[in-house]
Design an enzyme around this catalytic site. Sequence first.
Site, PDB file in Angstrom:
ATOM      1  N   ARG A 230      23.474 -18.364 -15.671  1.00  0.00           N
ATOM      2  CA  ARG A 230      24.728 -18.229 -14.953  1.00  0.00           C
ATOM      3  C   ARG A 230      25.284 -19.621 -14.689  1.00  0.00           C
ATOM      4  O   ARG A 230      24.521 -20.581 -14.474  1.00  0.00           O
ATOM      5  CB  ARG A 230      24.525 -17.486 -13.622  1.00  0.00           C
ATOM      6  CG  ARG A 230      24.423 -15.964 -13.765  1.00  0.00           C
ATOM      7  CD  ARG A 230      25.747 -15.376 -14.198  1.00  0.00           C
ATOM      8  NE  ARG A 230      25.748 -13.925 -14.261  1.00  0.00           N
ATOM      9  CZ  ARG A 230      25.530 -13.219 -15.357  1.00  0.00           C
ATOM     10  NH1 ARG A 230      25.229 -13.852 -16.493  1.00  0.00           N
ATOM     11  NH2 ARG A 230      25.602 -11.906 -15.344  1.00  0.00           N
ATOM     12  N   GLU A 259      35.346 -18.818 -15.637  1.00  0.00           N
ATOM     13  CA  GLU A 259      35.576 -18.452 -17.028  1.00  0.00           C
ATOM     14  C   GLU A 259      36.861 -17.630 -17.141  1.00  0.00           C
ATOM     15  O   GLU A 259      37.178 -16.866 -16.229  1.00  0.00           O
ATOM     16  CB  GLU A 259      34.402 -17.635 -17.572  1.00  0.00           C
ATOM     17  CG  GLU A 259      33.067 -18.368 -17.532  1.00  0.00           C
ATOM     18  CD  GLU A 259      31.914 -17.506 -18.044  1.00  0.00           C
ATOM     19  OE1 GLU A 259      32.176 -16.402 -18.591  1.00  0.00           O
ATOM     20  OE2 GLU A 259      30.760 -17.918 -17.898  1.00  0.00           O
ATOM     21  N   HIS A 278      30.505 -17.882 -23.569  1.00  0.00           N
ATOM     22  CA  HIS A 278      29.764 -16.756 -22.976  1.00  0.00           C
ATOM     23  C   HIS A 278      29.578 -15.628 -24.001  1.00  0.00           C
ATOM     24  O   HIS A 278      29.961 -14.478 -23.770  1.00  0.00           O
ATOM     25  CB  HIS A 278      30.479 -16.223 -21.730  1.00  0.00           C
ATOM     26  CG  HIS A 278      29.545 -15.493 -20.802  1.00  0.00           C
ATOM     27  ND1 HIS A 278      29.748 -15.411 -19.455  1.00  0.00           N
ATOM     28  CD2 HIS A 278      28.393 -14.810 -21.028  1.00  0.00           C
ATOM     29  CE1 HIS A 278      28.777 -14.719 -18.879  1.00  0.00           C
ATOM     30  NE2 HIS A 278      27.940 -14.347 -19.825  1.00  0.00           N
ATOM     31  N   SER A 280      26.415 -15.518 -26.035  1.00  0.00           N
ATOM     32  CA  SER A 280      25.056 -15.577 -26.576  1.00  0.00           C
ATOM     33  C   SER A 280      24.416 -14.203 -26.744  1.00  0.00           C
ATOM     34  O   SER A 280      23.574 -14.013 -27.616  1.00  0.00           O
ATOM     35  CB  SER A 280      24.169 -16.461 -25.689  1.00  0.00           C
ATOM     36  OG  SER A 280      24.066 -15.937 -24.385  1.00  0.00           O
TER      37      SER A 280
END
Length: 321
Positions: A230, A259, A278, A280
Site C-alpha cells: 500500500r 492514485e 497499480h 501488479s
Amino acid sequence: MGGISTVLVLGDEPPPQLERLPSGTRVVRAEPRRLTDQLGSADVVLVWDFTSDALRAAWPEHGPVPAWVHTASAGVDRVVFPALITARTVLTNARGVFEQPIAEYVTGLVLALAKDFQGTWELHRQRRWRHRETMRVAGSRAVVVGAGPIGRAVAHTLAALGVRLDLVGRTGRDDPEFGRVRGRAELEALLAEADWVVCAAPLTEETRGMFDAAAFGRMKGSARFVNVGRGPLVVTDDLVKALLERRIGGAVLDVFEDEPLDHDHRLWDVPGLLVSPHMSGDTFGWRDELAEQFLDNFDRWTSGRPLFNVVDKRLGYVPVP
C-alpha cells in the site's frame, strides 16, 4: 441465512455475474446521497469499487448495519474503521485472486532490473550496439516484508530463481515452508544485507510509514526497493531523497498514497524510480475471478456455512493458519 437477502453494491459497474445470485435476492446499486439509509437496510455489502471510501463515510452511527461486508481487494484498509471493527459485521476480502499474479510481476521486475532490460530497450531504440554485464539473480538476497499470502507467493517465486529469502512478518515464528518467519524487530539488520527489498505488508497503524529515511539508510547502496503493498507504507519524501542522493540502487512503486498520479506529478521524473500504475495483480480475467469468488462465498452465506477469507478486523488481514 434463509429468507430474501438484500445485496448492496458499491461501484459504478457491478459484475454481470450477480445475475446468477439466488432467485429473490435483491441487488441494489449504492446511491451516494442515500448510502447511509441503504446500509441500514442491506444484509450484504459488496464493495466492488475497492478504491472507494464511501463505506467509511456513510456507515450508520445507530440502528441496523449489514451482517456481512465483502471487499473485492486483498487490502482492507479502506473498509476497516472503528465503527466497523466494533460492529458484529463480518468482513471478507479477495484473498486467493491476486497472490500469484503479484508474485509473477515482482519476479519480472527483479529480472528486468537485474538484467537492465530498460537499458537494452533504450539502446535498441537508438540502434546502438553496446555490450554490458548484468547482475546474477541466483544467489542474491531478498527481504520480503509481509508474511501473508502475497508475501509468501512472492517469496516462493523468487526462491525458484535461486534467490536467498528472508520473509518478515508481524512476529517471528517457525514456519513449515520457509523454516522461519522473521519478526519486525529483526528487519533493521536484514535490510543491510538485502539486494532486493519487497514490501507486501498490509496497511495498519503499525506498518504505516515503516519505510522511511531510517529504513532506506540501512539498505545497501546497490539495493532495489519494490512496493506492491500500500502507498502509505512508504514515506514518499524519504524515498525520493534516498534516490536523488543515490543511497539505494533504485525503486519500483506499484502503489501510491494518492492514485492515479497526475501527468505532472514529481514522481515521474525521479531518477532510478519506475512508476507502475497499480497493476501488479491485474491479469486478464481478474474481475471475473473476483465475481466468482463472491458468488461462492454468497452460496455459503445463504446455506449457513462459514464464510472463507474472514478478516480479523483488529489486525487488518486474514490470519494465516
